[in-house]
Write a protein that holds these residues in place. Structure first.
Motif, PDB file in Angstrom:
ATOM      1  N   ASP A 143       0.849  -1.185   0.000  1.00 17.35           N
ATOM      2  CA  ASP A 143       0.000   0.000   0.000  1.00 17.35           C
ATOM      3  C   ASP A 143       0.893   1.246   0.000  1.00 17.35           C
ATOM      4  N   VAL A 144       0.487   2.268  -0.726  1.00 10.91           N
ATOM      5  CA  VAL A 144       1.318   3.474  -0.819  1.00 10.91           C
ATOM      6  C   VAL A 144       1.529   4.126   0.551  1.00 10.91           C
ATOM      7  N   GLU A 145       0.604   3.875   1.480  1.00  6.53           N
ATOM      8  CA  GLU A 145       0.752   4.485   2.811  1.00  6.53           C
ATOM      9  C   GLU A 145       1.533   3.597   3.774  1.00  6.53           C
ATOM     10  N   ASN A 146       1.955   2.424   3.322  1.00  3.93           N
ATOM     11  CA  ASN A 146       2.695   1.514   4.199  1.00  3.93           C
ATOM     12  C   ASN A 146       4.187   1.866   4.141  1.00  3.93           C
ATOM     13  N   PHE A 164      -0.138   1.271  -8.852  1.00  4.12           N
ATOM     14  CA  PHE A 164      -1.462   0.888  -9.366  1.00  4.12           C
ATOM     15  C   PHE A 164      -2.506   1.714  -8.624  1.00  4.12           C
ATOM     16  N   ARG A 165      -3.233   2.534  -9.337  1.00  2.00           N
ATOM     17  CA  ARG A 165      -4.235   3.385  -8.698  1.00  2.00           C
ATOM     18  C   ARG A 165      -5.528   2.617  -8.452  1.00  2.00           C
ATOM     19  N   ALA A 173     -12.748   0.556   0.916  1.00  2.00           N
ATOM     20  CA  ALA A 173     -12.246   1.777   0.281  1.00  2.00           C
ATOM     21  C   ALA A 173     -11.100   1.418  -0.657  1.00  2.00           C
ATOM     22  N   TRP A 174     -11.080   2.067  -1.814  1.00  2.00           N
ATOM     23  CA  TRP A 174     -10.024   1.774  -2.784  1.00  2.00           C
ATOM     24  C   TRP A 174      -8.670   2.206  -2.260  1.00  2.00           C
ATOM     25  N   ARG A 175      -7.639   1.372  -2.518  1.00  2.55           N
ATOM     26  CA  ARG A 175      -6.280   1.672  -2.077  1.00  2.55           C
ATOM     27  C   ARG A 175      -5.337   1.640  -3.283  1.00  2.55           C
ATOM     28  N   ASP A 176      -4.331   2.512  -3.248  1.00  8.31           N
ATOM     29  CA  ASP A 176      -3.287   2.498  -4.275  1.00  8.31           C
ATOM     30  C   ASP A 176      -2.135   1.607  -3.818  1.00  8.31           C
TER      31      ASP A 176
END
Ligand SMILES: CC(C)(COP(=O)(O)OP(=O)(O)OC[C@H]1O[C@@H](n2cnc3c(N)ncnc32)[C@H](O)[C@@H]1OP(=O)(O)O)[C@@H](O)C(=O)NCCC(=O)NCCS
Length: 189
Positions: A143-146, A164-165, A173-176
């Motif tokens: 995950d981009v926030e990881n 990947f968007r 909720a959608w995750r990038d």
């Protein structure tokens, strides 16, 4: 070429300065469930938080796979040598034998976070991937926030190849997702 012929020796267990990466055992259940049940641990994962039954199902699958060899997907537990207990797990899965490609992933108890444990375990896996397994390309996603997860990958020299968007929707909720990869010729150990 077959990467894993019947007479290919297993590339594990692996030992590092602080860790042993080995096949899971029945007695690891409590240690595994201790982290698999935590919201913080599964925040960026597609699974969990686990009930005991869910951890049971996963451990049963790992135990039954551990009896067989060769196998393309290997799930190892990560044992802290000093504490003699399991603090996480790490997986390497050959995805394409012809092109010698694999992906990997990892998960640790919060007590272990922020001490370089994830990097140490992942370095051992990449060492096996580009060493005895003779792989050409190893990739992983997060995950981009990881931040901790892509922190590990960047410390190991992996390159961010793309994002990947709206890739996954694990909890409504959608995750990038970032994709990182490393080639054998880039591996410096
Ligand atoms: C993500 C996870 C594996 C990180 O493991 P870790 O052992 O804490 O990682 P490390 O200590 O080796 O950190 C590696 C680098 O990431 C960065 N980093 C780690 N945690 C960070 C944080 N909370 N904030 C910012 N940067 C962080 C740092 O650059 C660090 O290197 P440094 O300490 O030399 O600066 C761990 O938090 C975890 O198991 N989380 C739950 C499961 C999970 O998300 N797995 C990954 C799914 S893709």
């Amino acid at each position: 070429m077959t990467l894993l012929a019947d007479d290919t020796p297993p590339w594990f267990p692996l030992e590092t300065e602080r860790l042993i990466l080995r096949d899971p055992r029945e007695e690891d259940f409590d240690d595994i469930h201790a982290y698999a049940q935590l919201d913080d641990v599964v925040r960026y994962m597609a699974w969990g938080p686990n009930t005991p039954a869910m951890t049971r199902e996963v451990l049963d699958r790992w135990l039954s796979a551990a009896g067989g060899w060769p196998r393309t997907e290997v799930n190892l537990v990560v044992e802290d040598k000093a504490q003699a207990r399991v603090i996480g797990s790490i997986r390497l899965a050959i995805q394409d034998e012809v092109h010698r490609t694999a992906d990997f992933g990892y998960c640790f108890h919060p007590d272990a976070w922020g001490r370089g444990i994830g990097t140490e375990a992942a370095r051992a896996i990449l060492g096996a991937a580009f060493g005895p397994l003779n792989l050409h390309r190893v990739w992983a996603t997060c995950d981009v926030e990881n931040r901790g997860s892509w922190g590990i990958m960047e410390k190991l020299g992996m390159r961010r190849e793309g994002t990947f968007r709206k890739h996954l929707k694990p909890r409504g909720a959608w995750r990038d997702t970032h994709l990182y990869a490393l080639l054998a010729e880039e591996w410096i150990g």
